[in-house]
Design a protein around this motif. Structure first.
Motif, short mmCIF file in Angstrom:
data_model
loop_
_atom_site.label_atom_id
_atom_site.label_comp_id
_atom_site.label_asym_id
_atom_site.label_seq_id
_atom_site.Cartn_x
_atom_site.Cartn_y
_atom_site.Cartn_z
N SER A 34 -7.96 -2.63 -3.11
CA SER A 34 -6.72 -1.84 -3.00
C SER A 34 -5.77 -2.33 -1.93
O SER A 34 -4.59 -1.98 -1.94
N TRP A 35 -6.24 -3.14 -0.99
CA TRP A 35 -5.27 -3.65 0.01
C TRP A 35 -4.34 -4.69 -0.60
O TRP A 35 -3.39 -5.12 0.04
N ARG A 74 -3.22 4.83 -7.13
CA ARG A 74 -3.89 6.04 -6.66
C ARG A 74 -4.28 6.92 -7.83
O ARG A 74 -5.36 7.49 -7.88
N ASP A 107 1.55 4.79 -6.15
CA ASP A 107 1.18 5.91 -7.03
C ASP A 107 0.31 5.48 -8.20
O ASP A 107 -0.70 6.13 -8.50
N PRO A 133 -7.54 0.23 2.90
CA PRO A 133 -6.56 1.24 3.30
C PRO A 133 -6.96 2.63 2.80
O PRO A 133 -7.69 2.74 1.81
N PRO A 134 -6.52 3.67 3.50
CA PRO A 134 -6.77 5.02 2.99
C PRO A 134 -6.09 5.20 1.62
O PRO A 134 -5.03 4.62 1.36
N ARG A 135 -6.72 6.00 0.79
CA ARG A 135 -6.20 6.14 -0.58
C ARG A 135 -4.75 6.64 -0.58
O ARG A 135 -3.95 6.25 -1.44
N SER A 136 -4.43 7.46 0.40
CA SER A 136 -3.07 8.04 0.43
C SER A 136 -1.98 6.97 0.61
O SER A 136 -0.82 7.21 0.30
N ASP A 137 -2.39 5.80 1.12
CA ASP A 137 -1.39 4.74 1.32
C ASP A 137 -1.13 3.93 0.06
O ASP A 137 -0.24 3.06 0.06
N LEU A 138 -1.90 4.14 -0.98
CA LEU A 138 -1.76 3.29 -2.17
C LEU A 138 -0.52 3.63 -2.97
O LEU A 138 -0.05 4.77 -2.95
#
Lengths: 193, 193, 193, 193, 193, 193
Positions: A42-43, A21, A18, A11-16
């Protein structure tokens, strides 16, 4: 080397969440790049949190009988026994830096028995590699040999727990086919200017 | 069977951090006893937290192609390959209960190839056991065989992650010589009155 | 568990030669059921006669240094090394009864090295399992270690002959895919009322 | 080669039960010498009787798809895998005579895969050697391959039973360190005048 | 046994470079036949020259602690471990002649541990076979054991170099499927008239 | 890394036969240093001559289906399987240069199955590694798979001969404990300015 970071979605980092991230941002700032295992895990945020918590509890630690470099060499030797490229290359890089030695990680990865280490570390690696590949054969006599080389009960647990944690890490990395970042291959091989 | 719970120190429950102690109390209330692995890990609260978080993320989950019973059988087969008594006996007990079958766990522990399972589970166990004992041999073709049996990408990850997590658990259990609680040996073998 | 008793034909008991049929009747009367290995071998009466004669000569015997329970545990440990479900479950049941211990058979089946046995039995199982899986490695030094634990020449032969006989039995059971009778799984696990 | 016949006692022939003694006399008269395995087993008459009964039931038999020579080659291949000198040399000698071929037994003992045998026997030896050294890996698919080469259900059983019987024989021979008689080494190598 | 000499082309002797052809003629005159490995290597004259030069430097040599017969037995034991029929049969024949013993080569090929050799040769074969099949496990302690049995530094090198050379020879022979000449099977088995 | 060049004597260069000394001078001039294997072999000039002759005949060669880089990768993969540090590091360096790729040698050394190579090279390495570690399992079917990828009969021989030659080289290097020169570790990792 432009292989994908994982066989599974990243996933894009922005979706992680807080917390993850922020951890990733901090690692990236410190290292200059984000090691692929972070992105690949991270998924699955809960598993990633647990994974990094356990890693840090075992590896970011220096004791008289088990230095940070020693811990990295345990990872290199057992990961090589499992054929895990990511762990051999990434932790080989860290081992070169921690041990301030450009040769030792390759020596341990290919043939730890002949690596120029002291008796203590030869015993540590002998026990660690057997725990990694043939765990039923490890006995209390093995643990007593480690104690005789000055390892405390805490060090002893750490040896077993590091081997165990990377038994997990090696297999998950194989399963997702996570390649090492290009940066790791050269780290610690050339003296800093 | 009155072997010690661990080769390492086991602190009194009252000394544990609140979060761990509450988790232990809850498990004990639900099961009627505290599985020894909880007590054995408790001297390392950060590792214990991570361990149980990862365990629950992978095992307390039911999907169309990978039931809770299936997950337990993966644990039984791979733990048997590693000669881990605790995991074979404890997760064998849970597998008997989840699968409502008093025989299947022993069949899978001793010879999963002849166990009366469907093709899907035979493929799952074939791949799982190789990932456990010889991880370099597992390929994308193996993963495709699992997909062909209806496993989603999430199920696929779970298969690999369960094997990986118990690669850790088996080795840590060997290292600390944690025995299964007596209660596990009989659980799920006799029909409830 | 309703798997067939054998991949090969199983004749009706009435067709058996008198001597075999009488043996089967006696076993069934004593145990309450006929162990599947009897039925599975009965289509070959000469082999069946020889098989049970050799079994009884080695197993129905108690000596100061090698009890009936010890003999059963040799069977459990070596049969587990060969992945033979029938022998692990059936002889595990008998071992529980002979040793009056509901845990020991499972401990020996999964990890005999950590089983709570005395030094004598640890040595017996160490030698027995090597003779079972890697026979060229067994030496006169191994036999001397057994003598040092009090085994007579007759006991010594019995250790080797039991391992050898179950090397046969494990393979024939695999070949015919003989399942253990349901009754064996629970025998000796619960105290008699 | 003047090694003792066994590590265990060898009683004088005159002390044997009549039935064994007569069998020994007959074998000796026919072969010109008494194979050492007879003498070595004779201190345990019940086991010896059972051993030779099972041997004869499996080996003195010729069927369209499994000749006496084929049966001896199964013994040679699996005994070589177990490093059993007695069985390789004694049954190699018989195989040379049965097959009327002075080379085949050595070829099968050292590298059966390249031995000049037909597809049927290559399949037989592939399955037989796996049953001998890694029995869990043998499946119904292996048995179907043998059926496709014309083996009857009786032949199929015999393949498994021969492998099983010599799994016993190899181990007992190792345990007692029974050497082959000198006569076996040359038998079948030179054409009869 | 009329298998082809090699899976690869075998040029007529007349096409060979003079030096090789003269060597072949000399060997054939002395032995009465040309061993197949000569013919099989001859399509690659540079490799053949190097191969025979290295062979002769290591094998045509007799020292107080490592006779020509001892060297041949190292070849037999390690080639048997590699399943190389050509080397076992051809060097078994030479070993029988060098050792003037019709049994020893077969004993060493099938189970060197029980072969009637002195402690020195048991140690030599123990180290040699491990160097052949699992080279990382060989240590300076192994070399010290050989020194303690009287081997000089030159003998020590020769042990390692013979094992190494036949590691090459065994694999090349497998790759080209070179069969032993028929003559080797019987050489040294019958006393010269 | 200041380990000795060999466990055996290393004569001064001036003592070497002219032909060897000239070869060493030429290599040193071209590479900038003398690889340790040259020095380590020089106390045995005949073996050294043969060793380098065979090496050059196999490795200094480029064909459409087997480039110089491919040949080096065969060395890296099989030497890694044998745990030979010298060969992995030295030939890894040459492979990086020949393939103009700073990553590929490490990928092949640790886990060739996931290395980014074409199908042809995956097949080459699959067969090569089996020939290196378990030579009896290699069959004509394996050679046919290589032919199907375009390898000529000469290429095919070279694959087998390279594996065979480094089976020798790996073992001799272990035996003499020859360390790689420091220079090899970094060669081909950083782009030339």
């Amino acid at each position: 080397m432009t292989q994908p970071i994982s066989r599974f979605p990243v996933p894009p980092r922005s979706d992680l969440p807080d917390e993850l991230r922020e951890r990733f941002d901090a690692v990236e700032e410190k290292s200059g790049f984000l090691p692929n295992v972070f992105a690949a895990l991270s998924w699955r945020p809960a598993e990633a949190e647990a994974f990094f918590a356990m890693h840090d509890a075992l590896m970011d630690k220096e004791t008289p009988a088990l230095s940070k470099a020693d811990r990295e060499l345990i990872v290199v030797a057992t990961s090589a026994a499992n054929g895990c490229l990511y762990c051999v290359v990434a932790h080989g890089a860290i081992a070169r830096i921690r041990a301030r030695d450009p040769f030792l990680a390759d020596q341990v990865a290919v043939d730890w028995r002949k690596a120029p280490l002291d008796e203590r570390m030869h015993t540590v690696l002998d026990v660690a590699v057997r725990l990694a590949v043939d765990p039923v054969t490890v006995t209390t006599a093995d643990q007593d040999r480690l104690r005789a080389h000055g390892l405390s009960e805490d060090d002893l647990w750490d040896v077993g727990a590091i081997v165990s944690f990377f038994a997990l890490s090696n297999r998950l990395t194989h399963w997702a086919a996570i390649p090492p970042n290009d940066e790791f291959f050269l780290m610690g091989r050339v003296p800093r200017a």
